[in-house]
Design a protein around this motif. Structure first.
Motif, short mmCIF file in Angstrom:
data_model
loop_
_atom_site.label_atom_id
_atom_site.label_comp_id
_atom_site.label_asym_id
_atom_site.label_seq_id
_atom_site.Cartn_x
_atom_site.Cartn_y
_atom_site.Cartn_z
N GLN A 1 2.58 1.74 -3.43
CA GLN A 1 1.71 2.28 -4.47
C GLN A 1 1.54 3.78 -4.30
OE1 GLN A 1 0.40 0.81 -7.31
NE2 GLN A 1 0.01 2.98 -7.73
N HIS A 2 1.39 4.22 -3.06
CA HIS A 2 1.33 5.66 -2.81
C HIS A 2 2.61 6.33 -3.28
CE1 HIS A 2 0.90 9.52 -0.78
NE2 HIS A 2 2.09 9.31 -0.25
N ARG A 10 4.69 5.31 -5.56
CA ARG A 10 4.79 5.29 -7.03
C ARG A 10 4.03 6.48 -7.62
NH1 ARG A 10 6.37 1.83 -10.89
NH2 ARG A 10 5.51 2.20 -12.97
N ASP A 11 2.81 6.69 -7.15
CA ASP A 11 2.02 7.83 -7.64
C ASP A 11 2.74 9.14 -7.32
OD1 ASP A 11 0.14 5.97 -8.44
OD2 ASP A 11 -1.14 6.26 -6.68
N ARG A 34 0.83 -1.21 0.00
CA ARG A 34 0.00 0.00 0.00
C ARG A 34 0.87 1.26 0.00
NH1 ARG A 34 -4.69 0.31 4.39
NH2 ARG A 34 -5.23 -1.55 3.18
#
Length: 410
Positions: A124-125, A127-128, A121
């Motif tokens: 992914q944050h 990466r954005d 989780r």
């Protein structure tokens, strides 16, 4: 400790130079000589001491799994400890007790404490966030039509990302950068600067920890403080883990982004394939991890009992460095090791180590490099170097391998 010379039969005059700009730019000839003539080499170091340096892939992999080699500085010989290489144990001892310096259950406990910060989780944050930050950093470079991909892109992306993950406010970035550069460079010939930088980072992190106690957030320090409150960590372990994460968490990413950018600029056909196919970019990154390993040598290991390794007798307390870069360029494992051939051979590199101490931030480094490079080459597909490749400067570090500059025209 009584200084001992190795038993290897070689002419000392033939030993390659292991420090300096020529070595930093192209270490392969030196590593080739060492693998062939002295795979366990007694390397002189500043501070009137030395270390064993292992360079063959098989020996490096074996050593990383050998229980007779410890990461704990407390088992080092007294002579080595007094040489003050790295961070002296009697200076800021609160920063010594991190996962890189312990073994077994203690190592597993400290590693588990960081797991949430590097979980799916959070990644992914990140990466954005990396995509957004990469675009933000590229805007002024594109407006100018030129820039330095280390100074203007890779470094600010790496340091801002790791500070966000740790919980260091963006307003403190200007205070973090100078001492972080000094500590990450690890110049043991200037210990006064190293110790002052360590003091500055310790004070800065102590202030951040105090803020997070009052106002926790979604970051590593807040996670650690939750576990401290539950009796699973000590104050010193919180400080040491934050310190390690800051220093180790940005240099690898910066080096990987810059080295991959250089490789793609000088291999335009591979850049075109990577732009068209994200899976190929993944293969490119793995090949750069092998060929231009960001972590050139592992952190220290110490012999705990008399043993023989790579044909040399070693005594308890002896220090050892494992050359990940030399292992990844070993032709016994990677034929034609300097050739850039993404996807053409099995991924058998040891860029992030192997075994229990494998880098906990490996997935983060890969993800950030992928996101940053996707953005970079999508927006600037026709970059060219503004200086000849052989004039680029590499960091003079015994631990990391990374570009000091990468000037380009977009």
């Amino acid at each position: 400790m009584v200084a001992r010379m190795p038993d290897a039969a070689y002419d000392a005059a033939a030993v390659p130079v292991m420090f300096g700009p020529d070595f930093d730019r192209n270490p392969s000839p030196a590593y080739e000589w060492l693998r062939s003539n002295a795979p366990a080499f007694r390397l002189p170091l500043p501070g009137d001491t030395w270390t064993w340096l292992l360079t063959r892939h098989a020996d490096v992999v074996s050593a990383m799994a050998d229980p007779r080699l410890s990461k704990c500085p407390s088992v080092a010989a007294e002579h080595w400890r007094k040489a003050n290489l790295g961070l002296p144990a009697d200076h800021r001892p609160t920063l010594i007790g991190h996962m890189n310096n312990v073994e077994g259950e203690e190592h597993a406990r400290l590693r588990k404490a960081c797991a949430g910060a590097f979980g799916p989780r959070r990644l992914q944050h990140m990466r954005d966030r990396t995509h957004r930050l990469a675009n933000e950093l590229l805007d002024p470079i594109l407006d100018r039509g030129e820039g330095d991909l280390v100074e203007d892109f890779a470094y600010p992306l790496g340091i801002r990302s790791i500070c966000e993950l740790i919980g260091i406010p963006e307003g403190l970035l200007d205070e973090v950068r100078p001492p972080a550069l000094v500590v990450a460079a690890g110049d043991v010939t200037d210990m006064a600067s190293m110790l002052k930088a360590t003091d500055d980072l310790d004070a800065l992190l102590a202030d951040v920890v105090a803020r997070k106690r009052a106002e926790p957030g979604a970051d590593l320090i807040s996670d650690l403080l939750t576990q401290e409150a539950a009796g699973k960590l000590t104050d010193d372990e919180v400080a040491a883990t934050a310190f390690l994460s800051l220093i180790a968490g940005h240099e690898t990413t910066i080096s990987l982004i810059a080295s991959t950018a250089l490789t793609l600029i000088t291999h335009p056909e591979e850049a075109a394939r990577a732009r068209a196919d994200g899976a190929h970019l993944t293969l490119v990154i793995e090949e750069v991890l092998r060929r231009d390993t960001p972590l050139q040598n592992t952190s220290w290991r110490f012999v705990t009992e008399p043993m023989e390794l790579a044909g040399q007798r070693m005594e308890a307390g002896d220090p050892i460095l494992l050359s990940l870069l030399a292992a990844n360029r070993d032709p016994e494992v990677h034929p034609e090791p300097l050739a850039f051939r993404p996807g053409e051979r099995p991924v058998r590199h040891v860029a992030f180590g192997v075994g229990p101490h494998i880098c906990i931030g490996a997935a983060l480094a890969r993800m950030q490099a992928s996101a940053a490079l996707e953005t970079l080459f999508d927006r600037a597909p026709s970059m060219t170097l503004t200086v000849p490749e052989d004039r680029l400067v590499w960091w003079p570090s015994a631990i990391t391998r990374g570009l000091h500059n990468l000037p380009v025209k977009l």
